[in-house]
Design a protein around this motif. Structure first.
Motif, PDB file in Angstrom:
ATOM      1  N   ALA A   1      11.829  16.596  47.902  1.00 20.57           N
ATOM      2  CA  ALA A   1      12.655  17.057  49.032  1.00 20.57           C
ATOM      3  C   ALA A   1      12.419  18.548  49.286  1.00 20.57           C
ATOM      4  N   ARG A   2      12.263  19.325  48.201  1.00 21.44           N
ATOM      5  CA  ARG A   2      11.986  20.771  48.364  1.00 21.44           C
ATOM      6  C   ARG A   2      10.634  20.982  49.050  1.00 21.44           C
ATOM      7  N   ALA A   3       9.652  20.182  48.632  1.00 20.75           N
ATOM      8  CA  ALA A   3       8.321  20.305  49.252  1.00 20.75           C
ATOM      9  C   ALA A   3       8.417  20.042  50.750  1.00 20.75           C
ATOM     10  N   ARG A   4       9.179  19.026  51.135  1.00 23.66           N
ATOM     11  CA  ARG A   4       9.315  18.696  52.562  1.00 23.66           C
ATOM     12  C   ARG A   4      10.079  19.784  53.303  1.00 23.66           C
ATOM     13  N   SER A   5      11.082  20.330  52.640  1.00 26.22           N
ATOM     14  CA  SER A   5      11.874  21.397  53.252  1.00 26.22           C
ATOM     15  C   SER A   5      10.988  22.619  53.539  1.00 26.22           C
ATOM     16  N   LEU A   6      10.180  22.994  52.548  1.00 25.60           N
ATOM     17  CA  LEU A   6       9.314  24.178  52.716  1.00 25.60           C
ATOM     18  C   LEU A   6       8.228  23.918  53.766  1.00 25.60           C
ATOM     19  N   LYS A   7       7.699  22.702  53.786  1.00 26.00           N
ATOM     20  CA  LYS A   7       6.676  22.383  54.798  1.00 26.00           C
ATOM     21  C   LYS A   7       7.261  22.469  56.206  1.00 26.00           C
ATOM     22  N   ALA A   8       8.512  22.038  56.332  1.00 26.40           N
ATOM     23  CA  ALA A   8       9.168  22.125  57.650  1.00 26.40           C
ATOM     24  C   ALA A   8       9.394  23.582  58.040  1.00 26.40           C
ATOM     25  N   LYS A   9       9.804  24.409  57.084  1.00 30.65           N
ATOM     26  CA  LYS A   9      10.118  25.815  57.379  1.00 30.65           C
ATOM     27  C   LYS A   9       8.861  26.618  57.698  1.00 30.65           C
ATOM     28  N   PHE A  10       7.774  26.300  56.965  1.00 34.55           N
ATOM     29  CA  PHE A  10       6.535  27.052  57.192  1.00 34.55           C
ATOM     30  C   PHE A  10       5.637  26.390  58.236  1.00 34.55           C
ATOM     31  N   GLY A  11       6.097  25.257  58.773  1.00 38.06           N
ATOM     32  CA  GLY A  11       5.382  24.609  59.876  1.00 38.06           C
ATOM     33  C   GLY A  11       3.963  24.225  59.543  1.00 38.06           C
ATOM     34  N   THR A  12       3.756  23.627  58.383  1.00 34.27           N
ATOM     35  CA  THR A  12       2.378  23.267  57.999  1.00 34.27           C
ATOM     36  C   THR A  12       1.766  22.249  58.960  1.00 34.27           C
ATOM     37  N   GLU A  13       2.613  21.401  59.548  1.00 34.43           N
ATOM     38  CA  GLU A  13       2.088  20.374  60.462  1.00 34.43           C
ATOM     39  C   GLU A  13       1.701  20.961  61.817  1.00 34.43           C
ATOM     40  N   LYS A  14       2.247  22.143  62.120  1.00 31.88           N
ATOM     41  CA  LYS A  14       1.987  22.735  63.454  1.00 31.88           C
ATOM     42  C   LYS A  14       0.709  23.565  63.485  1.00 31.88           C
ATOM     43  N   CYS A  15       0.099  23.790  62.326  1.00 35.82           N
ATOM     44  CA  CYS A  15      -1.106  24.626  62.275  1.00 35.82           C
ATOM     45  C   CYS A  15      -2.247  23.947  63.011  1.00 35.82           C
ATOM     46  N   GLU A  16      -2.873  24.703  63.903  1.00 34.92           N
ATOM     47  CA  GLU A  16      -3.989  24.135  64.672  1.00 34.92           C
ATOM     48  C   GLU A  16      -5.297  24.264  63.900  1.00 34.92           C
ATOM     49  N   GLN A  17      -5.457  25.380  63.175  1.00 33.86           N
ATOM     50  CA  GLN A  17      -6.694  25.590  62.429  1.00 33.86           C
ATOM     51  C   GLN A  17      -6.573  24.939  61.053  1.00 33.86           C
ATOM     52  N   GLU A  18      -7.594  24.174  60.704  1.00 34.40           N
ATOM     53  CA  GLU A  18      -7.568  23.427  59.442  1.00 34.40           C
ATOM     54  C   GLU A  18      -7.485  24.354  58.234  1.00 34.40           C
ATOM     55  N   GLU A  19      -8.208  25.472  58.322  1.00 30.41           N
ATOM     56  CA  GLU A  19      -8.232  26.420  57.189  1.00 30.41           C
ATOM     57  C   GLU A  19      -6.842  27.004  56.938  1.00 30.41           C
ATOM     58  N   GLU A  20      -6.163  27.399  58.044  1.00 34.35           N
ATOM     59  CA  GLU A  20      -4.815  27.969  57.921  1.00 34.35           C
ATOM     60  C   GLU A  20      -3.845  26.930  57.353  1.00 34.35           C
ATOM     61  N   LYS A  21      -4.007  25.692  57.796  1.00 38.86           N
ATOM     62  CA  LYS A  21      -3.136  24.619  57.318  1.00 38.86           C
ATOM     63  C   LYS A  21      -3.306  24.424  55.809  1.00 38.86           C
ATOM     64  N   GLU A  22      -4.556  24.416  55.338  1.00 41.67           N
ATOM     65  CA  GLU A  22      -4.823  24.246  53.906  1.00 41.67           C
ATOM     66  C   GLU A  22      -4.224  25.391  53.107  1.00 41.67           C
ATOM     67  N   ASP A  23      -4.385  26.628  53.641  1.00 36.52           N
ATOM     68  CA  ASP A  23      -3.827  27.807  52.953  1.00 36.52           C
ATOM     69  C   ASP A  23      -2.314  27.707  52.843  1.00 36.52           C
ATOM     70  N   LEU A  24      -1.680  27.276  53.947  1.00 39.10           N
ATOM     71  CA  LEU A  24      -0.211  27.165  53.946  1.00 39.10           C
ATOM     72  C   LEU A  24       0.257  26.091  52.975  1.00 39.10           C
ATOM     73  N   GLU A  25      -0.443  24.948  52.970  1.00 36.37           N
ATOM     74  CA  GLU A  25      -0.057  23.863  52.057  1.00 36.37           C
ATOM     75  C   GLU A  25      -0.201  24.298  50.604  1.00 36.37           C
ATOM     76  N   ARG A  26      -1.279  25.064  50.334  1.00 39.68           N
ATOM     77  CA  ARG A  26      -1.482  25.580  48.975  1.00 39.68           C
ATOM     78  C   ARG A  26      -0.362  26.553  48.610  1.00 39.68           C
ATOM     79  N   PHE A  27       0.011  27.375  49.585  1.00 39.72           N
ATOM     80  CA  PHE A  27       1.079  28.360  49.376  1.00 39.72           C
ATOM     81  C   PHE A  27       2.408  27.647  49.076  1.00 39.72           C
ATOM     82  N   VAL A  28       2.706  26.602  49.836  1.00 37.18           N
ATOM     83  CA  VAL A  28       3.955  25.852  49.643  1.00 37.18           C
ATOM     84  C   VAL A  28       3.974  25.177  48.271  1.00 37.18           C
TER      85      VAL A  28
END
Length: 976
Positions: free
Chosen positions: A839-866
């Motif tokens: 649930a925490r992982a989903r909460s952080l993904k929603a807050k950091f908008g990992t699904e909204k990232c258009e660039q694949e590299e940025e999305k991977e970086d954000l997911e790693r960060f979360v």
């Protein structure tokens, strides 16, 4: 003699003034502990690497000493490091300052995210703490503090220990320590100030620099430059537009229509509240020099956006409410209830029904009947039907714990064959959503002793769980169970197989309730076949027998027969309908096969009998006496048994004792199946002898040897094994008593009517608590599968490891018949923890908008960060405020500030005039820092200009309600 003893009686007590005082004893005990731990002399380690305080392993060892009757605990805290080779360096290191003094200046581990407070304040890798042993005790008076400090100083001087030694003073919650470190000609004093209210002049850098310089009291002018490290921490509590995405389960959907029915097979998942309560942003300036930066009560250069280092940590909500955890916990609570189903639902329905229909004729007929009426001739289905009416009449439909729609939906979900007019003949129901039966997930039931995930028992557990949570609690559970038992009775009466159960004998790897239902299905199968008039018996060993026939006489079905004198493996128990045997009267048996002659006569007389009950020829084997082909007979299968029946049977056998009579009786009881097989064999092979039977049934007990006969030819000569030749052997005895009766006319080994009634009685008398105990493994099994399913969507490596641990732990706990409540609670707690992490992982993904990232590299970086935020105590933000994650964090703070100040949104401000005007009108991007930490360091000679230059350090932390200064000031003691 009397004269000699007189002077002795006049000698007074001698006082020895050299005896140690309590204080000296205390010092000696401290020295003893330091010597035991080998903390003597200087041991220089490697320079500290960056981040080692967090990533390295910290260990501690403790001892207890006392000052008079006041107990202290002595604890040695140290960072585990590889020892360095010190040979050849002793001369060079002789005058070196202690390791801890050098560590005061090390900048690689400032502000560690997780460490002992003394490590954070002084940057030490090793130290010893003396603190009151009892949590409530405290050293409060100044004289006692000074006495302890002087004791420490003497102990360090006497032992030559160069590890810093601290004494904890005041109440424990204040975390107040004073201490000392000694080296050759040098000493460091560790001092501390702790205030509730912060003096205004010390809320900024310039005021703290003044304190530091005045405390050093360095005689040099100008003073060497002071090195500064600063960290400001900002707290974000208001997430604004990032609402918590958890949807509550749709309770209405659970009752309506076909889709609702499917919901009963699913468990809810997720947290009901946001499991992330706060985000802490730490902005750090690690290497500043005095004079470069201005920070006073008027102006500050310390803008968080410009800070070179950003790091983030999240604060998790304490015990967030999790749906799956609550679901399982509430079900587990039923295990502790004491009430029976009747007590929960009211008076026993059957009692009242019986009273209503009872009259004198029934009583008289029961008295006059010579034998009990077989139960299947009674109209139990009518009784069940009227029982249901009675329940509704007494309770009223409105008062019924379960709503009719809900009840019908559940029953349809549990018994899908009830939807058609005629229930299905198949005994398994396959659900495509379940994992394939070969998969690891499917076979979890073996480890948990639960039930397969597509079985009726498993579905029942989920339904009871849902009823307990959403539809009527304990009363609802009791109501559904009552309906379930009535359905079982109805199916037994009407020869309808129970769906969702694999055919065959009870699977001992499953829970007892599942075994009982399988046993009932076995009874229904046999009764159904008997009622349909099928008298064709099943075969032994079925397909295996045919395979043995093809392989020839040298490859017989030895393994199954060797399992014991029962003679059948559980796996060979047939799943066909043709397994029912009527026991005919003795006269019919005599007519059929000339029994007496078979019993008294030898093989010749038996050879005249007509062979019956043959399955097929056994390879090339022939009977030893007449050379006729040996036929495998049609045999009865052994009675299927549940684990409680097996246990009961083993207890009965054990109670027979070791006497000859007891052993004989035990052998007779165990040989029922053997006797049946012998009778079948005799019927199929007229003229056979025991050796023939042994050659088929247990080939290892028939030993064949090559011998040379009179003519010189090599022939095979066979004889029974040693155990078969033992006088009054059970096999010989059984063979002599066996009559040539085919399986179809033998007495049944398995009485399905009696066994079915026993199962139905067992089910009817289960209390909800017993039921919950039986089904809890299934519920835990389902919860683990749900957690695994949700984890695959998030792919969190740490969760994978925890799930493996849960499975391992659960398999150990659930295999015991009555697991301890505490251990079961631990498993449920572990499952809830995993749910919270996901649930925490989903909460952080929603807050950091990992699904909204258009660039694949940025999305991977954000997911790693979360994922790092979930697993690490503190995560460095790449690029600080200018990186992708940094910009998102900045925006979160800006939105929170705007909302707090009811300011216009950011878009309107962008349309405003020049940047200066915009800054003037806008609210600051960040709130006031929740915490300010500063570390000031320098190296100066103290107390005289010609003294050795030594490290000085002061740490300061300022929060809303707390102000602390922790100073380490070194001085040269060579000439002072």
């Amino acid at each position: 003699m009397a004269a000699d003893s007189e002077p002795e009686s006049e000698v007074f007590e001698i006082t020895d003034f050299t005896t140690a005082s309590e204080w000296e004893r205390f010092i000696s005990k401290v020295e003893e502990v330091l010597n035991d731990w080998k903390l003597i002399g200087n041991s220089l380690g490697r320079p500290l690497e960056k981040g080692v305080f967090t990533s390295g392993t910290w260990e501690e060892k403790s001892d207890e000493i006392s000052f008079a009757d006041f107990k202290f605990s002595v604890t040695h805290h140290y960072l585990v490091q590889e020892t360095t080779d010190k040979e050849g360096k002793d001369e060079i290191l002789e005058d070196a300052i202690p390791q801890s003094m050098q560590d005061l200046l090390c900048m690689n581990n400032d502000f560690p995210p997780r460490a002992h407070c003394l490590v954070r304040w002084y940057g030490l890798r090793e130290f010893v703490v003396i603190a009151p042993a009892a949590h409530s005790d405290a050293v409060l008076s100044e004289s006692k503090c000074n006495l302890l400090l002087s004791s420490v100083s003497i102990a360090l001087g006497n032992t030559g220990c160069q590890v810093p030694l601290f004494v904890q003073i005041h109440h424990k919650w204040r975390r107040m320590y004073v201490g000392e470190c000694q080296g050759p000609g040098v000493r460091t004093d560790f001092e501390m100030v702790h205030l509730r209210k912060v003096p205004n002049q010390y809320t900024h850098l310039s005021g703290l620099l003044d304190i530091f310089k005045s405390k050093i009291g360095c005689p040099l002018t100008p003073l060497p430059p002071v090195s500064i490290a600063i960290r400001f921490t900002y707290v974000l509590q208001d997430w604004q537009q990032y609402f918590w995405p958890q949807q509550p389960p749709d309770i209405d959907a659970l009752v309506g229509g076909e889709v609702g029915g499917l919901e009963f097979g699913k468990l809810p998942f997720g947290a009901c509240e946001d499991p992330i309560s706060e985000l802490h942003l730490a902005t750090t300036w690690p290497h500043l020099t005095e004079g470069i930066i201005v920070d006073n009560d008027v102006y500050s250069d310390l803008d968080p956006i410009q800070a070179p280092h950003w790091s983030v940590r999240v604060r998790k909500a304490d015990n967030p409410q999790c749906l799956l955890g609550d679901f399982v916990t509430e079900f587990f609570k039923i295990c502790r209830r004491k009430e029976s189903t009747d007590e929960i639902l009211g008076r026993s329905t059957f009692e009242e029904e019986g009273r209503e229909i009872a009259d004198i004729t029934h009583a008289l007929s029961k008295l006059t009947e010579p034998t009990p009426v077989p139960i299947h001739k009674l109209s139990v289905s009518n009784m069940v039907h009227t029982a249901k009416k009675k329940i509704r009449k007494h309770r009223g439909i409105e008062e019924s714990p379960l709503n009719n729609d809900v009840l019908n939906t559940i029953l349809l979900f549990l018994f899908p064959d009830a939807a058609s007019e005629k229930p299905l003949d198949g005994t398994t129901s396959v659900d495509n959503s379940n994992p394939p039966s070969e998969s690891e997930d499917y076979n979890l039931y073996n480890q948990f002793k639960s039930a397969p995930s597509d079985s009726l028992t498993y579905k029942l557990a989920l339904c009871l769980c849902m009823i307990n949570f959403y539809h009527g609690g304990l009363k609802g559970v009791a109501h559904l169970w009552q309906e379930f038992v009535l359905e079982m009775r109805f199916r037994w009466e009407n020869n309808f197989l129970i769906p969702g159960l694999t055919s065959g004998p009870p699977d001992l790897r499953c829970c007892l309730l599942h075994q009982k239902l399988q046993m009932l299905n076995c009874c229904i199968e046999r009764k159904k076949a008997r009622d349909e008039g099928k008298n064709v018996t099943n075969t032994y060993p079925g397909d295996a027998g045919k395979a043995a026939d093809q392989l020839g006489p040298d490859h017989r079905k030895d393994t199954d027969k060797e399992k014991g004198e029962v003679g059948k493996s559980w796996d060979s128990w047939s799943d066909s309908d043709e397994e029912f045997f009527e026991c005919l009267s003795d006269t019919e048996e005599l007519k059929g096969n000339g029994q007496e002659s078979g019993k008294k006569g030898g093989p010749k007389e038996m050879a005249n009998l007509k062979p019956e009950g043959r399955l097929h020829q056994h390879g090339k084997l022939t009977l030893l006496h007449n050379g006729e082909p040996l036929y495998i007979p049609v045999t009865q299968e052994p009675a299927p048994m549940t684990e409680d029946l097996l246990e009961e049977q083993s207890e009965v056998l054990a109670k027979l004792g070791t006497s000859a009579e007891g052993a004989h009786l035990r052998a007779r009881m165990q040989s029922a199946c053997l006797l049946s097989d012998m009778e079948s064999f005799k019927a199929a092979n007229p003229g056979c002898i025991l050796e023939d039977f042994v050659r088929w049934y247990s080939p290892r007990d028939y030993i064949e040897e090559e011998v040379i006969d009179e003519k010189g030819d090599v022939i095979l000569k066979g004889e029974l094994s040693a155990r078969m030749k033992i006088p009054s052997n059970m096999w010989v005895e059984a063979w002599e008593t066996a009559k040539p009766i085919p399986a179809r006319r033998q007495r049944r080994l398995f009485d399905d009517t009696r066994e079915a009634e026993k199962v139905l009685h067992y089910l009817a008398f289960q209390k909800p608590a017993d039921l919950a105990r039986h089904l809890l493994p299934c519920v835990i099994h389902a919860a683990v599968l749900k957690v695994k399913e949700e984890e695959t969507l998030e792919n969190i490596s740490s969760v994978k490891k925890i799930i493996k641990q849960i499975i391992s732990h659960s398999s150990k706990v659930l295999h015991f018949p009555n697991p301890e409540d505490k251990k079961l609670e631990e498993i449920i707690h572990q499952i809830t923890n995993v749910e919270a992490i996901i649930a925490r992982a989903r909460s952080l993904k929603a807050k950091f908008g990992t699904e909204k990232c258009e660039q694949e590299e940025e999305k991977e970086d954000l997911e790693r960060f979360v994922s790092c935020l979930l697993e690490q105590p503190e995560v460095l933000v790449t690029g600080a405020g200018r990186g992708h994650a940094g910009r998102i964090i900045h925006k979160l703070f800006v939105n929170a500030q705007r909302a707090a100040a009811m300011a216009p949104p950011e878009e309107e401000l962008k349309r405003a005039g020049c940047p200066e005007e915009r800054r003037h009108n806008s609210v600051s991007d960040f709130p006031a820092p929740a915490g300010r930490e500063l570390i000031l360091r320098t190296t100066v000679p103290r107390p005289a200009p010609y003294s050795k230059a030594l490290p000085q350090r002061m740490y300061s932390v300022l929060t809303k309600e707390d102000f602390r200064l922790a100073g380490a000031f070194s001085s040269d003691t060579s000439f002072f």
